[in-house]
Design a protein around this motif. Structure first.
Motif, PDB file in Angstrom:
ATOM      1  N   ASP A   1       0.840  -1.212   0.000  1.00  0.00           N
ATOM      2  CA  ASP A   1       0.000   0.000   0.000  1.00  0.00           C
ATOM      3  C   ASP A   1       0.872   1.257   0.000  1.00  0.00           C
ATOM      4  OD1 ASP A   1      -2.254  -1.599  -0.029  1.00  0.00           O
ATOM      5  OD2 ASP A   1      -2.325  -1.728   2.138  1.00  0.00           O
ATOM      6  N   ASP A   2       0.871   2.016   1.128  1.00  0.00           N
ATOM      7  CA  ASP A   2       1.659   3.259   1.154  1.00  0.00           C
ATOM      8  C   ASP A   2       2.875   3.156   2.077  1.00  0.00           C
ATOM      9  OD1 ASP A   2       0.181   3.007   3.396  1.00  0.00           O
ATOM     10  OD2 ASP A   2      -0.586   5.065   3.433  1.00  0.00           O
TER      11      ASP A   2
ATOM     12  N   HIS B   1       2.398  -7.751  10.700  1.00  0.00           N
ATOM     13  CA  HIS B   1       1.961  -6.350  10.686  1.00  0.00           C
ATOM     14  C   HIS B   1       2.290  -5.652   9.366  1.00  0.00           C
ATOM     15  CE1 HIS B   1       6.143  -5.348  12.145  1.00  0.00           C
ATOM     16  NE2 HIS B   1       5.908  -4.259  11.423  1.00  0.00           N
ATOM     17  N   CYS B   2       2.905  -6.394   8.436  1.00  0.00           N
ATOM     18  CA  CYS B   2       3.185  -5.850   7.099  1.00  0.00           C
ATOM     19  C   CYS B   2       2.049  -6.171   6.130  1.00  0.00           C
ATOM     20  CB  CYS B   2       4.492  -6.424   6.559  1.00  0.00           C
ATOM     21  SG  CYS B   2       5.937  -5.845   7.458  1.00  0.00           S
ATOM     22  N   MET B   3       0.895  -6.521   6.679  1.00  0.00           N
ATOM     23  CA  MET B   3      -0.244  -6.902   5.844  1.00  0.00           C
ATOM     24  C   MET B   3      -0.739  -5.738   4.991  1.00  0.00           C
ATOM     25  SD  MET B   3      -2.349  -9.030   4.782  1.00  0.00           S
ATOM     26  CE  MET B   3      -3.155 -10.422   5.511  1.00  0.00           C
ATOM     27  N   GLY B   4      -1.043  -6.023   3.742  1.00  0.00           N
ATOM     28  CA  GLY B   4      -1.557  -5.010   2.825  1.00  0.00           C
ATOM     29  C   GLY B   4      -1.367  -5.511   1.409  1.00  0.00           C
ATOM     30  N   ASN B   5      -1.824  -4.734   0.438  1.00  0.00           N
ATOM     31  CA  ASN B   5      -1.698  -5.112  -0.962  1.00  0.00           C
ATOM     32  C   ASN B   5      -0.218  -5.040  -1.359  1.00  0.00           C
ATOM     33  OD1 ASN B   5      -2.212  -5.676  -3.583  1.00  0.00           O
ATOM     34  ND2 ASN B   5      -2.964  -3.625  -4.086  1.00  0.00           N
TER      35      ASN B   5
ATOM     36  N   ARG C   1       7.427  -9.992  -8.180  1.00  0.00           N
ATOM     37  CA  ARG C   1       6.347 -10.978  -8.096  1.00  0.00           C
ATOM     38  C   ARG C   1       5.158 -10.387  -7.355  1.00  0.00           C
ATOM     39  NH1 ARG C   1       9.407 -12.852 -11.035  1.00  0.00           N
ATOM     40  NH2 ARG C   1      10.312 -14.942 -11.203  1.00  0.00           N
ATOM     41  N   GLY C   2       3.982 -10.861  -7.713  1.00  0.00           N
ATOM     42  CA  GLY C   2       2.780 -10.482  -6.973  1.00  0.00           C
ATOM     43  C   GLY C   2       2.535 -11.513  -5.881  1.00  0.00           C
ATOM     44  N   VAL C   3       1.541 -11.245  -5.042  1.00  0.00           N
ATOM     45  CA  VAL C   3       1.184 -12.189  -3.983  1.00  0.00           C
ATOM     46  C   VAL C   3      -0.169 -12.815  -4.306  1.00  0.00           C
ATOM     47  CG1 VAL C   3       0.663 -12.446  -1.524  1.00  0.00           C
ATOM     48  CG2 VAL C   3       2.492 -10.901  -2.266  1.00  0.00           C
TER      49      VAL C   3
END
Length: 202
Positions: free
Chosen positions: A7-8, A26-30, A50-52
């Motif tokens: 994300d940001d 805690h690094c969760m996000g897009n 790579r994407g997730v």
């Protein structure tokens, strides 16, 4: 070592299998994963993006206490392993590391007086005893490990979250949380081997 664009904000991570990256919950996000990077602002030929496909944060992660701050990311495609992109071994047993064990931590986190950096930095830290560490962090539990000495003044920093604590070439911890001075607290990977193996098998 993986650079995670989330994300940001951004985090660190590390490759534990060709298509799996480990990081902090805690690094969760897009997230977009960049492997094989040194200077994150340059299109280096060594970089692989790579994407997730799927996110596997630990089911008992608690953002208030930072407990179980560990997450696995299943990549959209396997990384090509080479001289710049490699997997790192995980601990074989759940035993604790000896106090004083020398380790290193790396990331793109802030250096000197909050100066942001676009290059990968590495620093040496040593494992602190659990007893000494509870003095700084009373809520320390078996899923956490402390490293960095108040006198050495080397520590992980903001932006290093999710990066590996590497001791004797094995990833033993994940940068989790801390104050603006050492010691820092890491998720203790050895505590989660059963969950890791089960998730990778999925």
């Amino acid at each position: 070592m993986a650079y995670l664009k989330v994300d940001d904000f951004y985090c660190g991570g590390f490759l534990v299998a060709p298509d799996w990256v480990m990081t902090a919950a805690h690094c969760m996000g897009n997230t977009t994963v960049i492997l094989g990077a040194h200077n994150i602002l340059e299109p280096e030929t060594t970089q692989q993006v790579r994407g997730v496909l799927r996110y596997y944060p630990h089911p008992d992660y608690n953002p208030n206490t930072w407990s179980n701050d560990i997450m696995l990311l299943k990549l959209t495609a396997k990384a090509t392993l080479n001289g710049y992109v490699k997997t790192i071994p995980l601990p074989k047993t759940s035993s604790d590391l000896c106090t004083g064990t020398k380790c290193s931590v790396a990331g793109w986190g802030r250096i000197d007086n909050d100066q942001a950096t676009n290059k990968l930095f590495e620093t040496k830290v040593s494992i602190l005893s659990r007893r000494k560490c509870t003095y700084f962090y009373p809520r320390l539990n078996t899923g956490m490990i402390c490293a960095g000495d108040f006198h050495e003044l080397s520590d992980s920093s903001q932006g290093d979250s999710g990066g590996p604590l590497v001791c004797n070439n094995v990833a033993q911890g994940i940068v989790s949380f801390g104050y603006n001075h050492p010691p820092g607290v890491y998720a203790r990977i050895a505590n989660y081997l059963f969950w890791i193996r089960r998730t990778l098998r999925k």
